[in-house]
Design a protein around this motif. Structure first.
Motif, PDB file in Angstrom:
ATOM      1  N   PRO A  22       0.834  -1.209   0.000  1.00 19.22           N
ATOM      2  CA  PRO A  22       0.000   0.000   0.000  1.00 19.22           C
ATOM      3  C   PRO A  22       0.872   1.265   0.000  1.00 19.22           C
ATOM      4  N   TRP A  24       0.723   3.863   1.729  1.00 16.83           N
ATOM      5  CA  TRP A  24       1.117   4.344   3.067  1.00 16.83           C
ATOM      6  C   TRP A  24       2.354   3.607   3.577  1.00 16.83           C
ATOM      7  N   HIS A 165      -2.932   6.828   3.051  1.00 14.89           N
ATOM      8  CA  HIS A 165      -3.492   5.769   2.201  1.00 14.89           C
ATOM      9  C   HIS A 165      -4.079   6.462   0.980  1.00 14.89           C
ATOM     10  N   GLN A 166      -4.086   5.751  -0.138  1.00 22.49           N
ATOM     11  CA  GLN A 166      -4.815   6.230  -1.317  1.00 22.49           C
ATOM     12  C   GLN A 166      -5.748   5.123  -1.781  1.00 22.49           C
ATOM     13  N   ALA A 167      -6.963   5.513  -2.211  1.00 20.52           N
ATOM     14  CA  ALA A 167      -7.886   4.550  -2.824  1.00 20.52           C
ATOM     15  C   ALA A 167      -8.310   5.118  -4.177  1.00 20.52           C
ATOM     16  N   TRP A 174     -14.007   1.129  -4.393  1.00 22.34           N
ATOM     17  CA  TRP A 174     -12.727   1.809  -4.126  1.00 22.34           C
ATOM     18  C   TRP A 174     -11.654   0.764  -3.838  1.00 22.34           C
ATOM     19  N   HIS A 175     -10.538   0.853  -4.564  1.00 19.89           N
ATOM     20  CA  HIS A 175      -9.440  -0.117  -4.411  1.00 19.89           C
ATOM     21  C   HIS A 175      -8.215   0.603  -3.833  1.00 19.89           C
ATOM     22  N   GLU A 176      -7.544  -0.018  -2.878  1.00 19.40           N
ATOM     23  CA  GLU A 176      -6.341   0.591  -2.302  1.00 19.40           C
ATOM     24  C   GLU A 176      -5.260   0.708  -3.379  1.00 19.40           C
ATOM     25  N   ARG A 177      -4.620   1.896  -3.439  1.00 13.52           N
ATOM     26  CA  ARG A 177      -3.521   2.077  -4.391  1.00 13.52           C
ATOM     27  C   ARG A 177      -2.254   1.459  -3.800  1.00 13.52           C
ATOM     28  N   ILE A 196     -12.108  -2.239  -1.334  1.00 13.11           N
ATOM     29  CA  ILE A 196     -12.106  -2.201   0.140  1.00 13.11           C
ATOM     30  C   ILE A 196     -13.563  -2.393   0.588  1.00 13.11           C
ATOM     31  N   GLU A 217      -7.618  10.256  -0.543  1.00 14.00           N
ATOM     32  CA  GLU A 217      -6.487  10.042   0.369  1.00 14.00           C
ATOM     33  C   GLU A 217      -6.947  10.205   1.822  1.00 14.00           C
TER      34      GLU A 217
END
Ligand code: SAM
Length: 376
Positions: A22, A24, A165-167, A174-177, A196, A217
């Motif tokens: 991720p 983050w 975090h970015q999605a 929404w998918h985690e980047r 998510i 974010e």
């Protein structure tokens, strides 16, 4: 060009063994890795470094923050011991300028116990040099280690370095980047295959409505909640200054800064400052959720003008040579102005306080001040 630095090798090893990382986690490793992290190995500030902050632009900034701290001391009932805490104090310039301004109030100055929360050993040494001769000053690795008591807490350009975090919005949710390794062996951005779960219900309405492709974010609330809880229970106020947005919104603000220019965040991990804009609405909401009071936001330009920066600049200029006068007026423009390179509207300020403190100098709006019978 990316060379195979030890941190890049380590990040690739982790991705190969546990899968895409991720954003983050990538940001946390780049900034805080115990051996190779950006913030554990260097002084990034100033002309020779990667970026310049407000306290490094002019002494006026820290002096006015000192006067603001004095107003909190009064609002807190002039306690016998006031903890003046700065989180992420850089070279110690702001706290040194603030302390110099506070010397004019001996009862306050003598009540101060100064606490600096800093993880960077190189900057700690600079802070010790800047603050040599000042009594009652202590360093801590973590905010949680600062002893109890009423406090003024300062954080300038601290929250922007906390990992985000970015999605990314897709039709499926929404998918985690994540950061992964491309077929040619480079670090690249990707998204986690599964959305998510139930992420939508946590989002502000406008963000929920964003089109596919939008990036949202967020940061952990742990830090702001710890600050707000302490103030709620022990009294005092915090001042948080940073670049960011007043309303939670979509947008990719993850960026790398090296040598005063934007860089690719995936190139040379650990050698550039990685930051993202601060979501002031999210910070304020988290502080209020634990029962602290929120003041502001106002822009940095407005905040400094309310504290009297223009008058302070004029008084410094009256005693200065033409060249120094020109520098002071340039610093004033940069700190309070708008447009390219200026920080007046890009930076925002909020206060967080014990709920019994109903207004904070320069942060309450005119209506609130009038209602409380205080001068504007
Ligand atoms: C962008 S600099 C701002 C410095 C200073 N406030 C100024 O305005 O010049 C960020 C500061 O936070 C410190 N820092 C970064 N991560 C930290 C952490 N997890 N805990 C405490 N300090 C941290 C850095 O070493 C540095 O002093």
């Amino acid at each position: 060009m990316t060379d195979n630095s030890p941190l890049l090798v380590e990040i690739k090893r982790l991705i190969k063994s546990t899968g895409p990382m991720p954003v983050w986690r990538y940001m946390e490793l780049c900034l805080n890795h115990p051996d190779y992290g950006y913030y554990v190995s260097r002084d990034p500030l100033g002309r020779e470094g990667d970026f310049t902050t407000s306290p490094e632009i002019s002494q006026m900034f820290g002096e006015l923050i000192g006067l603001w701290a004095a107003s909190v001391w009064k609002a807190t009932g002039e306690p016998d011991v006031l903890r003046l805490i700065e989180i992420g104090p850089g070279r110690g310039t702001m706290i040194a300028d603030a302390l110099r301004a506070l010397r004019v109030l001996p009862p306050l100055y003598q009540s101060l116990s100064v606490h600096l929360v800093e993880i960077n050993p190189v900057l700690r040494e600079k802070q010790k040099a800047t603050l040599a001769g000042i009594r009652n000053i202590h360093w801590h690795d973590s905010f949680a280690d600062v002893p109890d008591g009423p406090a003024v807490i300062l954080a300038n350009e601290y929250f922007d370095v906390l990992p985000i975090h970015q999605a990314v919005k897709r039709d499926s949710g929404w998918h985690e980047r994540v950061v992964e390794i491309s077929a040619s062996g480079e670090l690249v951005f990707g998204v986690a295959p599964d959305p998510i779960p139930r992420f939508d219900i946590l989002l502000p309405h406008l963000v929920r409505m964003a089109p596919a492709g939008a990036v949202f974010e967020w940061r952990s609330d742990a830090e702001i909640m710890a600050i707000a809880t302490r103030l709620r229970d022990q009294g005092g106020a915090a001042l948080i200054i940073d670049y960011g947005h007043i309303r939670s919104d979509v947008g990719d603000t993850f960026q790398a800064i090296a040598r005063h220019s934007f860089a690719d965040p995936l190139q040379n991990p650990g050698r550039a400052d990685l930051t993202a804009h601060v979501d002031f609405q999210a910070l304020g909401r988290a502080a209020e959720d634990v029962g602290a009071r929120l003041h502001g936001p106002v822009t940095q330009g407005e905040f400094l003008k309310r504290l009297g920066i223009e008058t302070r600049a004029l008084s410094l200029m009256a005693k200065a040579s033409p060249q120094v006068s020109e520098d002071i007026s340039g610093a004033l423009r940069r700190l309070t102005g708008e447009g390219r390179g200026a920080m007046g509207s890009m930076f925002k300020v909020i206060g967080v306080s014990d709920p019994n403190i109903t207004s904070l100098v320069a942060l309450s709006d005119d209506a609130e001040r009038a209602a409380e019978g205080q001068p504007a």
